[in-house]
Every structure is written in structure tokens, then in C-alpha cells.
Scaffold this active site. Structure first.
Site, short mmCIF file in Angstrom:
data_model
loop_
_atom_site.label_atom_id
_atom_site.label_comp_id
_atom_site.label_asym_id
_atom_site.label_seq_id
_atom_site.Cartn_x
_atom_site.Cartn_y
_atom_site.Cartn_z
N GLU A 343 9.40 121.08 9.18
CA GLU A 343 9.90 119.76 9.59
C GLU A 343 9.17 119.18 10.81
OE1 GLU A 343 14.50 119.87 8.23
OE2 GLU A 343 14.04 121.07 10.00
C1 ACM Z 1 14.52 124.68 7.57
O1 ACM Z 1 15.65 124.73 7.05
N1 ACM Z 1 14.16 123.64 8.31
C2 ACM Z 1 13.57 125.78 7.40
#
Ligand code: ACM
Length: 531
Positions: A343
Site C-alpha cells: 500500500e
Molecule cells: C495489507 O493488508 N496491507 C498487507
């Protein structure tokens, strides 16, 4: 030598039913994860306080495994059984051996042979013997009695995967050393052998880094909701690692880079290059640069993701990363360092790829194997790296096509922070509601069709901690789903069935209750509990 009189055996038969009853049928035992093979011979071994555990002489590592059996069985029986070293198999008691004339499928394999007089635990080494102890401990009834019937027969066992993992997010909320140790105990009862600690995130930095002390002192000083937070000193971290090792659990430390990094940017202004507005490429300083010196960001106690980043062009960035990975590698005996990589929504794509490539070099230079979330598939990773699938088939497939190994953590199946159903108070639901059958009913080799099956090395169940604050919360979200995931990782899909698992799990209600686990009483399971 311990001998059992006929009177004792016959009395036990009256109490527990005769030899053909389920108490003496090894195939009826509620073993989780389900072993590879179980054959029953329909009689009873009686465990009592004079039962001695023997260890084949010359194998000192088996002594601590035998001790684990004695202390785990003690939770149910209250007995403190003696341990002795012997040169050859005894006539009666419990005997741990490492025979040199047997071939094993892997180091996790073991066999348990139970006769009326003797339980023989054979394994290629201490790891397999420890797995055997977990199985044997499940054969010891949890209801209080004077003598404990263990049904006779033979169990031969070996897991599907060598990687059977759990992940605990200690960054969003901090959990004490004692909590982490309890989690290690509880997962190891189900043969989970990896604990991945998510040590840093926007909300908190939880590990002492001596060359950058403010990371823990300031970056660790709060958590989601604004509580006090906390961090592990290096000594405390090493204590956790050693405790885990004694249960044959490897700790995998994660420092989440280059995103999820606000706690570091709040601790050292020189790391703060401002936030990039994704669509416009514009840089916004959350705190303006004053007098030529960048100011640190504010600490963050919310639960948004994907808004912070390290900056490739900042001169301090790689000094920071190198110091952190070096110190972390020095305090971690296990072979893995997890660099996060998920992310990074405000990191430019070309910068992200450059970051991961350089992290990979740094991790290798420290003699470790790099693990990252599936997004690292976009970089130039190789067969030595491990990518952790969580949500996006495309990134994971990119990783596997470059030769990387894959750990399966599909959020829709094994994210333990997902609510069980719409009435669950704790947890989130962005991926799915995950009831126990949802966590159980999937095949790691078929879940993401494009992934090359031979690259898949295991399964891991993450527990993110945005909504959980204490050990009871951890236990409520983890149990019983983590038990389902333990079987997914141990037992091949073709050998599993929901009906069988449901029946066996039902009997673990009283076991979890005896262990003080605050578990979710899923309405899909007909729990047997101690009244
Ligand atoms: C995640 O759940 N951002 C690895």
C-alpha cells in the site's frame, strides 16, 4: 518401570466404557491439525502421575521437548511426570527417540506408537518430536480424573507446508511481551511454526533501534485511539525470539517500508520529504520546512492507510534503512526480514521499484532472506525472495513468475481481523466476513489460479490490530479461526472435510476453555464445553 495393574485398567474401562468405545478408539480422537494417518488398536494406555518420560540418551534437545510434554500435560492432569535418559527403549512409559534407521519426509514429520504399556515418539529431530508432543497433548483428556486414557494405535504424520504462520500487528495497538508469549504458546499448540511481528506502521514504531533511538522513544509513544503505545527494547525482543525458539516458532520481524512509515517521519524530520498527492504528483509538507530543516510529521492515531512514504531522493533515507535492517538482522537469529512493501499509494511507481530493489540488496547484504507483501512482485525480485499474497492476484503472479516463493494470506479467507459476521463488534469487514468455515474451506494451491503451485511455500493468518486492544480481543478474533488455518496449512485439501473438522473443533471447546482462551463461540460449531 511403571506397570499398570489389571485392576486399574479394568476400573478405567468401567468409567470410560469398554475397549470398543470411543475413548479407546484412536481414530475418534479430535486431533487438529488432522494427521496424515491414524490406525487404532482399541486398547488403552493409562497416564498417571507415576508415568515416566524417557529420552534416548545422547539427544539433549529431546529433554526440553519431553519437558514441554510434561508441562503441557500438567495443565490437564496436574501431574509432574519424571524425565529420565535411557540407552534403549523402556518397557513402559513414554519414550522419545531419534531412530537412525528411518527415512522421514521432512524435519516436521513424526510418528507416535501407543501400546498398553508404552508410548513411543519417533522423529528425525527435536522439531518433529515437538510436533508429536502437540498431538499427544491433544490425546490427554482435559476433564479432571485420576488416570488419563490414551487410546492405542499408530499415528504417522507430516505437514503439507513447512511455513505455517500467524502474524500479529503490534504497531496499530501495542501488545506486551507477556501477551506475545501467550500468543506463541497458543499457536504452537496447533503446530504453527512462524510468528510474523508487524513491528512498525504509521501509528507506532515498536522496536528499539539504538542508532535511531527516537524511533521507539517518540515513534512508539502512542497508538490507534491515542493510547500510550510502547515498544520492545532489544533485550525484550531477544527474549521473545528465545521464547518462540523454545516452542520451535521462528519470529519474522517486519519493518514496513517505504509506506506505512509515519511513525519514523514523526521521529526524525530529516526523513520527512512531505506527502505526494497521488493524482497531481504535488508535494505537500504536513509541516513546512523551516529554516532549511524539514520538521517531523505529527504522530498519527487514526486508521487510514497508504498516505505516508519515505523519499528516495532524501540523503538520510538509506542511512536509516541500512541501520534499521542491520540492527534488526543482528537481533534476529531466524533467516527472514520482512520489509513490508504494501500500500505505498503515495510513492511514485518508479521510486517504489527502486526502493524494493535496494531493500533486497540490503537484506541480502545482512545475510537474510527478504519477504514483502505481494506488491513487491512489481520490482526485480528473484527466487530468493518471498512474496506474501494478500489481495491482488496480479502482483502475486508477477512475483511467482519471477521465481519468488509465495506465502498465502488471502484477506477474504485468513485475515483474522475481519468480523465473523455483521454482528461482530471487533474487527473490520473491508475484505469479507470470515466465519470459521470460510477460513477453513479453501485450497492454497487453487485460490489464485495463475500462481504456480510449486512456488507456494505456506499459509499465514494475519491479525491486524486497528480495533483490538488487549489479549482477550486477540483471542476472540484469532480463535477458533487460527485453528482452522493451522489445519489448512498442515493437512492437504483432499484429506480435509468441513464435517470432520467441525466435529473435531467442537471437542476443542473444552480444551480452549481450560486454557483460558476467550474464543468466539461460532453458531456453526456444536461446542462441547465443560459445564
Ligand atoms: C495489507 O493488508 N496491507 C498487507
Amino acid at each position: 518401570m511403571v506397570k499398570y495393574s489389571c485392576v486399574a485398567t479394568c476400573c478405567a474401562m468401567l468409567v470410560f466404557g469398554c475397549c470398543s468405545g470411543s475413548k479407546t478408539d484412536l481414530t475418534e480422537a479430535a486431533l487438529i491439525p488432522k494427521p496424515l494417518s491414524v490406525e487404532a488398536s482399541g486398547e488403552a494406555f493409562l497416564l498417571n502421575e507415576s508415568t515416566i518420560a524417557y529420552v534416548e540418551a545422547g539427544h539433549t534437545d529431546l529433554v526440553s521437548v519431553a519437558q514441554r510434554f510434561v508441562s503441557q500435560a500438567n495443565l490437564a492432569t496436574g501431574f509432574t511426570n519424571e524425565i529420565q535418559a535411557v540407552d534403549e527403549a523402556p518397557e513402559s512409559g513414554i519414550y522419545f527417540e531419534i531412530p537412525d534407521n528411518r527415512r522421514w519426509m521432512n524435519e516436521d514429520a513424526y510418528s507416535i506408537t501407543v501400546t498398553k504399556e508404552l508410548i513411543t515418539i519417533s522423529a528425525p529431530g527435536a522439531v518433529g518430536a515437538f510436533n508429536a508432543v502437540q498431538t499427544l497433548a491433544q490425546l490427554v483428556p482435559f476433564e479432571k480424573t485420576d488416570e488419563y486414557i490414551i487410546p492405542t494405535g499408530v499415528i504417522g504424520d507430516s505437514p503439507l507446508f513447512g511455513w505455517r504462520g500467524a502474524m500479529l500487528d503490534v504497531a496499530r495497538h501495542f501488545f506486551s511481551v507477556e501477551d506475545v508469549k501467550r500468543y506463541i504458546d497458543l499457536i504452537s499448540y496447533y503446530k504453527i511454526n512462524k510468528l510474523h511481528l508487524h513491528l512498525t506502521d504509521d501509528q507506532g514504531w515498536r522496536i528499539e533501534i539504538r542508532s535511531w533511538p527516537n524511533l521507539a522513544l517518540h515513534g512508539g509513544s502512542t497508538e490507534v485511539g491515542g493510547g500510550d503505545g510502547g515498544y520492545y527494547t532489544q533485550e525484550q525482543y531477544k527474549d521473545i525470539v528465545a521464547y518462540a525458539q523454545s516452542r520451535f516458532v521462528t519470529i519474522i520481524p517486519e519493518i514496513d517500508l517505504p509506506g506505512h512509515i509515519n511513525s519514523a517521519l514523526a521521529s526524525y524530520g530529516e526523513l520527512n520529504g512531505g506527502t505526494i498527492v497521488p493524482e497531481e504528483g504535488r508535494v505537500v509538507m504536513s509541516n513546512p520546512v523551516l529554516g532549511g530543516k524539514a520538521k517531523p510529521t505529527e504522530l498519527y492515531t487514526g486508521i487510514e492507510v497508504g498516505w505516508s512514504t519515505l523519499r528516495l531522493e532524501k540523503p538520510e533515507t538509506f542511512r536509516f534503512v541500512e541501520d534499521v535492517i542491520r540492527e534488526l538482522s543482528e537481533m534476529t537469529p531466524g533467516p527472514y526480514i520482512h520489509i513490508g512493501g504494501d500500500e505505498a499509494h503515495v510513492t511514485k511507481k518508479e521510486d517504489y521499484i527502486e526502493f524494493i530493489n535496494r531493500f533486497s540488496d540490503i537484506v541480502k547484504a545482512n545475510g537474510k532472506i527478504m519477504i514483502g507483501w505481494e506488491e513487491i512482485g512489481q520490482a526485480s525480485i528473484d527466487g530468493e525472495s518471498i512474496a506474501q499474497y494478500w489481495n491482488n492476484d496480479e502482483y502475486a503472479t508477477m512475483a511467482s513468475s519471477k521465481g519468488a516463493k509465495i506465502i498465502m494470506s488471502p484477506a477474504k479467507k485468513v485475515y483474522l481481523d475481519m468480523k465473523y459476521d455483521s454482528t461482530t463488534e471487533l474487527g473490520l469487514n473491508w475484505a469479507n466476513y470470515v466465519e470459521v468455515d470460510t477460513a477453513y474451506l479453501w485450497d492454497p494451491f487453487k485460490y489464485a489460479y495463475e500462481l504456480e503451485p510449486e512456488r507456494i511455500v505456506g499459509v499465514e493468518a494475519p491479525l491486524w490490530s486497528e480495533t483490538i486492544e488487549n489479549m482477550n480481543d486477540i483471542e476472540f478474533l484469532a480463535f477458533p479461526r487460527i485453528i482452522a488455518v493451522a489445519e489448512v496449512a498442515w493437512t492437504p485439501f483432499e484429506s480435509r472435510s468441513w464435517d470432520s473438522f467441525n466435529r473435531r473443533l467442537a471437542k476443542h471447546g473444552s480444551r480452549m476453555q481450560s486454557l483460558g482462551i476467550d474464543y468466539y463461540k461460532s453458531p456453526r460449531i456444536s461446542w462441547s464445553e465443560i459445564k
